[in-house]
Motif scaffolding. Structure first.
Motif, PDB file in Angstrom:
ATOM      1  N   VAL A  30       0.811  -1.225   0.000  1.00 18.13           N
ATOM      2  CA  VAL A  30       0.000   0.000   0.000  1.00 18.13           C
ATOM      3  C   VAL A  30       0.843   1.273   0.000  1.00 18.13           C
ATOM      4  CG1 VAL A  30      -1.662   1.347   1.354  1.00 18.13           C
ATOM      5  CG2 VAL A  30      -2.081  -1.070   0.904  1.00 18.13           C
ATOM      6  N   PRO A  31       1.897   1.406   0.841  1.00 20.75           N
ATOM      7  CA  PRO A  31       2.701   2.641   0.772  1.00 20.75           C
ATOM      8  C   PRO A  31       3.292   2.880  -0.617  1.00 20.75           C
ATOM      9  CG  PRO A  31       3.190   1.447   2.779  1.00 20.75           C
ATOM     10  CD  PRO A  31       2.352   0.539   1.944  1.00 20.75           C
ATOM     11  N   LEU A  34       0.512   4.101  -2.892  1.00 21.09           N
ATOM     12  CA  LEU A  34       0.154   5.494  -2.603  1.00 21.09           C
ATOM     13  C   LEU A  34       1.207   6.452  -3.152  1.00 21.09           C
ATOM     14  CD1 LEU A  34      -1.191   5.178   1.061  1.00 21.09           C
ATOM     15  CD2 LEU A  34      -2.522   5.625  -1.006  1.00 21.09           C
ATOM     16  N   LEU A  37       0.678   6.707  -6.837  1.00 16.69           N
ATOM     17  CA  LEU A  37      -0.466   7.577  -7.109  1.00 16.69           C
ATOM     18  C   LEU A  37      -0.058   9.045  -7.008  1.00 16.69           C
ATOM     19  CD1 LEU A  37      -3.509   8.078  -7.560  1.00 16.69           C
ATOM     20  CD2 LEU A  37      -3.815   7.802  -5.079  1.00 16.69           C
ATOM     21  N   LEU A  38       0.728   9.368  -5.989  1.00 13.88           N
ATOM     22  CA  LEU A  38       1.188  10.749  -5.808  1.00 13.88           C
ATOM     23  C   LEU A  38       2.043  11.194  -6.991  1.00 13.88           C
ATOM     24  CD1 LEU A  38       1.085  13.035  -3.675  1.00 13.88           C
ATOM     25  CD2 LEU A  38       3.267  12.175  -2.818  1.00 13.88           C
ATOM     26  N   LEU A  59       4.656   7.820   5.301  1.00 14.23           N
ATOM     27  CA  LEU A  59       3.789   6.676   4.988  1.00 14.23           C
ATOM     28  C   LEU A  59       4.095   5.447   5.844  1.00 14.23           C
ATOM     29  CD1 LEU A  59       3.524   6.951   1.084  1.00 14.23           C
ATOM     30  CD2 LEU A  59       1.709   7.356   2.758  1.00 14.23           C
TER      31      LEU A  59
END
Length: 244
Positions: A30-31, A34, A37-38, A59
Motif C-alpha cells: 500500500v505505501p 500510494l 499515485l502521488l 507513509l
C-alpha cells in the motif's frame, strides 16, 4: 524480560503476520501504491521528488501505527493476551516481541518503498540511498511503538483507528511537509520539536540535500530511536490484560 520468551513471542507474531496476507499487503504494497499515485497526481518529477522523499518517512510511520494498534487490540479482545499473561510471559516480552517482529516487516516495507521511489519513480538524493532506508525503517518502528501505546487506551478496534488522527494528524501538519517549520509561529515550532515525524523528515531532507549527511542522519535517527524506546516502555507499563 526472558530472552527465550521474547524470541518465542517474536516468532509467533512473525508467523501470524505471514499467515495474514491482507496485513502483509497493507504493510508492503500500500505505501508503494500510494507513492505511485502521488507521482501521477504531481505529474512533474521536479515537484514530486522533494515531496516523495518526505513521504518515505511519513507513509511507513502511518501504516505501522494503524496495523500494530489494531493487531495488539485484537490480542486483548480475543482473550489471547489474558491467557498469555497467565504464563511467565511479561508485558515487556510481548511489547518488545511485537516491536521486533514488526521491525522485520518494516525492513521489507522500506526496501520495497525505497526501491519503487528510486528506481521506479526516479526520486534522486544527494546522499547515499541506504540512509533513506535507515530513516524509513526507524520511522516505521516509531509507528509500531506509538501504535502499541495507543492500543493500551482503546477498547475496540474502531477506537484504535480513531487514535490515528490524534497521533498522526498533527505530526503531518507540523513536520515540514505542508510548510517549512521555520515559517510557522514559534509555538508550533516548539510543538513540532517534540513530535517524532519531524525528525524523520529532517533526516530525509538531509539525505536529499547533502552529499555526506552522516551526522545529521544519525542525530535524527537517534532521536527517533529514543521516541520508540520511550513509547515501548510506556506501552509495557500501561498495557491492560484484557478489554472489557
Amino acid at each position: 524480560m526472558s530472552p527465550r520468551i521474547y524470541l518465542a513471542t517474536t516468532g509467533r507474531i512473525l508467523a501470524q503476520l505471514r499467515a495474514d496476507h491482507r496485513t502483509v499487503a497493507l504493510i508492503v504494497a500500500v505505501p508503494a501504491l500510494l507513492l505511485t499515485l502521488l507521482y501521477f497526481v504531481f505529474n512533474d518529477e521536479q515537484r514530486f521528488s522533494p515531496i516523495a522523499l518526505i513521504m518515505l518517512g511519513i507513509l511507513p510511520m502511518l501504516v505501522m501505527f494503524l496495523v500494530t494498534s489494531v493487531a495488539m487490540l485484537r490480542e486483548r479482545t480475543s482473550g489471547t493476551l489474558e491467557r498469555l499473561l497467565t504464563t511467565p510471559l511479561h508485558r515487556a516480552d510481548l511489547v518488545v516481541g511485537y516491536a521486533t517482529a514488526f521491525a522485520v516487516a518494516a525492513l521489507v516495507q522500506g526496501l520495497v518503498l525505497v526501491s519503487v521511489a528510486h528506481w521506479g519513480l526516479g526520486v534522486e538524493t544527494a546522499g547515499p540511498l541506504p540512509w533513506v532506508l535507515l530513516v524509513a525503517v526507524v520511522g516505521s518502528v516509531v509507528g509500531v511503538a506509538t501504535g502499541l501505546l495507543a492500543s493500551a487506551f482503546a477498547r475496540t478496534e474502531f477506537q484504535a483507528v480513531q487514535f490515528m488522527p490524534l497521533f498522526i494528524g498533527p505530526q503531518i501538519f507540523l513536520c515540514g511537509l505542508l510548510a517549512p517549520r521555520e515559517s510557522m509561529p514559534e509555538l508550533l515550532q516548539r510543538v513540532s520539536d517534540v513530535l517524532p515525524m519531524t525528525y524523520a523528515v529532517k533526516g530525509l531532507q538531509a539525505v536529499g540535500s547533502q552529499g555526506d549527511p552522516t551526522g545529521d542522519v544519525l542525530r535524527n535517527v537517534a532521536i527517533l530511536a529514543l521516541f520508540a524506546v520511550g513509547a515501548l516502555a510506556l506501552a509495557a507499563l500501561s498495557m491492560p490484560r484484557q478489554t472489557r
